[in-house]
Each structure stands twice: as C-alpha cells, then as structure tokens.
Design a protein around this motif. Structure first.
Motif, PDB file in Angstrom:
ATOM      1  N   GLU A  80      39.266  43.555  52.882  1.00  0.00           N
ATOM      2  CA  GLU A  80      39.178  44.474  51.741  1.00  0.00           C
ATOM      3  C   GLU A  80      40.303  44.213  50.730  1.00  0.00           C
ATOM      4  OE1 GLU A  80      37.178  48.444  53.717  1.00  0.00           O
ATOM      5  OE2 GLU A  80      39.254  47.928  54.249  1.00  0.00           O
ATOM      6  N   ILE A  81      41.484  43.907  51.239  1.00  0.00           N
ATOM      7  CA  ILE A  81      42.612  43.601  50.356  1.00  0.00           C
ATOM      8  C   ILE A  81      42.306  42.345  49.550  1.00  0.00           C
ATOM      9  CG2 ILE A  81      45.030  42.828  50.311  1.00  0.00           C
ATOM     10  CD1 ILE A  81      45.453  44.687  52.773  1.00  0.00           C
ATOM     11  N   ASN A  82      41.783  41.319  50.227  1.00  0.00           N
ATOM     12  CA  ASN A  82      41.430  40.077  49.531  1.00  0.00           C
ATOM     13  C   ASN A  82      40.347  40.298  48.488  1.00  0.00           C
ATOM     14  OD1 ASN A  82      43.308  38.337  50.697  1.00  0.00           O
ATOM     15  ND2 ASN A  82      42.003  37.990  52.489  1.00  0.00           N
ATOM     16  N   GLU A  83      39.383  41.167  48.783  1.00  0.00           N
ATOM     17  CA  GLU A  83      38.341  41.498  47.804  1.00  0.00           C
ATOM     18  C   GLU A  83      38.956  42.153  46.575  1.00  0.00           C
ATOM     19  OE1 GLU A  83      35.316  43.907  49.669  1.00  0.00           O
ATOM     20  OE2 GLU A  83      34.848  42.352  51.136  1.00  0.00           O
ATOM     21  N   GLU A  84      39.910  43.061  46.795  1.00  0.00           N
ATOM     22  CA  GLU A  84      40.591  43.735  45.679  1.00  0.00           C
ATOM     23  C   GLU A  84      41.374  42.730  44.843  1.00  0.00           C
ATOM     24  OE1 GLU A  84      40.451  46.886  44.546  1.00  0.00           O
ATOM     25  OE2 GLU A  84      38.915  47.269  46.065  1.00  0.00           O
ATOM     26  N   ILE A  85      42.009  41.783  45.502  1.00  0.00           N
ATOM     27  CA  ILE A  85      42.759  40.750  44.783  1.00  0.00           C
ATOM     28  C   ILE A  85      41.812  39.915  43.927  1.00  0.00           C
ATOM     29  CG2 ILE A  85      44.094  38.606  45.072  1.00  0.00           C
ATOM     30  CD1 ILE A  85      45.378  39.961  47.568  1.00  0.00           C
ATOM     31  N   GLN A  86      40.690  39.523  44.498  1.00  0.00           N
ATOM     32  CA  GLN A  86      39.716  38.717  43.750  1.00  0.00           C
ATOM     33  C   GLN A  86      39.180  39.483  42.547  1.00  0.00           C
ATOM     34  OE1 GLN A  86      39.114  35.457  44.115  1.00  0.00           O
ATOM     35  NE2 GLN A  86      40.689  35.558  45.721  1.00  0.00           N
ATOM     36  N   LEU A  87      38.893  40.770  42.712  1.00  0.00           N
ATOM     37  CA  LEU A  87      38.441  41.588  41.592  1.00  0.00           C
ATOM     38  C   LEU A  87      39.503  41.674  40.502  1.00  0.00           C
ATOM     39  CD1 LEU A  87      36.646  44.548  43.429  1.00  0.00           C
ATOM     40  CD2 LEU A  87      35.574  42.785  41.995  1.00  0.00           C
ATOM     41  N   ALA A  88      40.745  41.855  40.899  1.00  0.00           N
ATOM     42  CA  ALA A  88      41.843  41.945  39.921  1.00  0.00           C
ATOM     43  C   ALA A  88      41.991  40.629  39.178  1.00  0.00           C
ATOM     44  CB  ALA A  88      43.126  42.318  40.633  1.00  0.00           C
ATOM     45  N   ARG A  89      41.851  39.515  39.873  1.00  0.00           N
ATOM     46  CA  ARG A  89      41.971  38.193  39.230  1.00  0.00           C
ATOM     47  C   ARG A  89      40.843  37.962  38.232  1.00  0.00           C
ATOM     48  NH1 ARG A  89      43.781  34.554  44.437  1.00  0.00           N
ATOM     49  NH2 ARG A  89      45.967  35.166  44.367  1.00  0.00           N
ATOM     50  N   LYS A  90      39.682  38.530  38.529  1.00  0.00           N
ATOM     51  CA  LYS A  90      38.544  38.376  37.619  1.00  0.00           C
ATOM     52  C   LYS A  90      38.603  39.375  36.465  1.00  0.00           C
ATOM     53  CE  LYS A  90      35.408  36.681  41.178  1.00  0.00           C
ATOM     54  NZ  LYS A  90      34.234  36.983  41.974  1.00  0.00           N
ATOM     55  N   GLY A  91      39.546  40.311  36.552  1.00  0.00           N
ATOM     56  CA  GLY A  91      39.656  41.324  35.502  1.00  0.00           C
ATOM     57  C   GLY A  91      38.737  42.505  35.712  1.00  0.00           C
ATOM     58  N   ASN A  92      38.191  42.648  36.921  1.00  0.00           N
ATOM     59  CA  ASN A  92      37.279  43.755  37.229  1.00  0.00           C
ATOM     60  C   ASN A  92      37.947  44.749  38.178  1.00  0.00           C
ATOM     61  OD1 ASN A  92      35.252  42.513  35.748  1.00  0.00           O
ATOM     62  ND2 ASN A  92      34.642  41.265  37.503  1.00  0.00           N
ATOM     63  N   GLY A  93      39.253  44.894  38.090  1.00  0.00           N
ATOM     64  CA  GLY A  93      39.971  45.750  39.025  1.00  0.00           C
ATOM     65  C   GLY A  93      39.860  47.225  38.764  1.00  0.00           C
ATOM     66  N   ASP A  94      39.176  47.660  37.707  1.00  0.00           N
ATOM     67  CA  ASP A  94      39.080  49.089  37.388  1.00  0.00           C
ATOM     68  C   ASP A  94      37.945  49.767  38.094  1.00  0.00           C
ATOM     69  OD1 ASP A  94      41.278  48.923  35.701  1.00  0.00           O
ATOM     70  OD2 ASP A  94      40.024  48.354  34.000  1.00  0.00           O
TER      71      ASP A  94
END
Length: 94
Positions: A80-94
């Motif tokens: 789950e942490i890695n998924e959150e990191i990937q979302l943040a890197r893609k700019g979809n962290g909101d």
C-alpha cells in the motif's frame, strides 16, 4: 603533578569571545572550562550533554510517523505504501 600538554583548537572568533565571557562569569578561564569538559567526558565515557542536529533525518522520519498515526495510516502494508508512492510520483496523490 602530572605533565601538562597544550591543546590547540580553532573556533569562530565571536563564539570564542562569548565563551570567554561566560567562563569569566563562572569565575574560571576558558582553559579551565575545557579541562572540566574533558574530565567529564573521560569520567562518564560520553559527551556530558545531548548532541543532535537541529534538522536530522531521524527527526523527519519521526515527524512522518506521527503524521501517519494522526491520519490513521500507520498500519499500511508495504504494498500500500508503494502504491501511494507511485500515485504521488504520477501526480495523482490527492
């Protein structure tokens, strides 16, 4: 009396001026104060006060842990942490 040795150190001029002044307030020379410090280090086998960085990586890590706990995220799995990191890197962290 034991043999005396000289210890030469470099110090910022303003710090030295302030240190000398504080030592004078204590009724001792800066040389005496440094000897007191050295004796405490040898006696206690440690620096006799806490030495820490004002901004350390560990402080940042602990701040993140507190934030995760406050936001109910402290039990995320590694996946789950890695998924959150990937979302943040893609700019979809909101």
């Amino acid at each position: 009396m034991s043999h005396m040795s000289t210890y030469s150190i470099r110090m910022d001029s303003e710090l030295k001026k302030e240190f000398d002044s504080v030592c004078e307030d204590f009724g001792m020379s800066s040389s005496t104060a440094i000897n007191v410090f050295a004796k405490a280090v040898v006696r206690e086998r440690r620096i006799p006060f806490e030495v820490k960085s004002e901004s350390s990586g560990m402080e940042a890590f602990n701040a993140l842990r507190r934030s995760a706990k406050q936001n109910g995220l402290q039990n995320l799995s590694l996946e789950e942490i890695n998924e959150e990191i990937q979302l943040a890197r893609k700019g979809n962290g909101d």
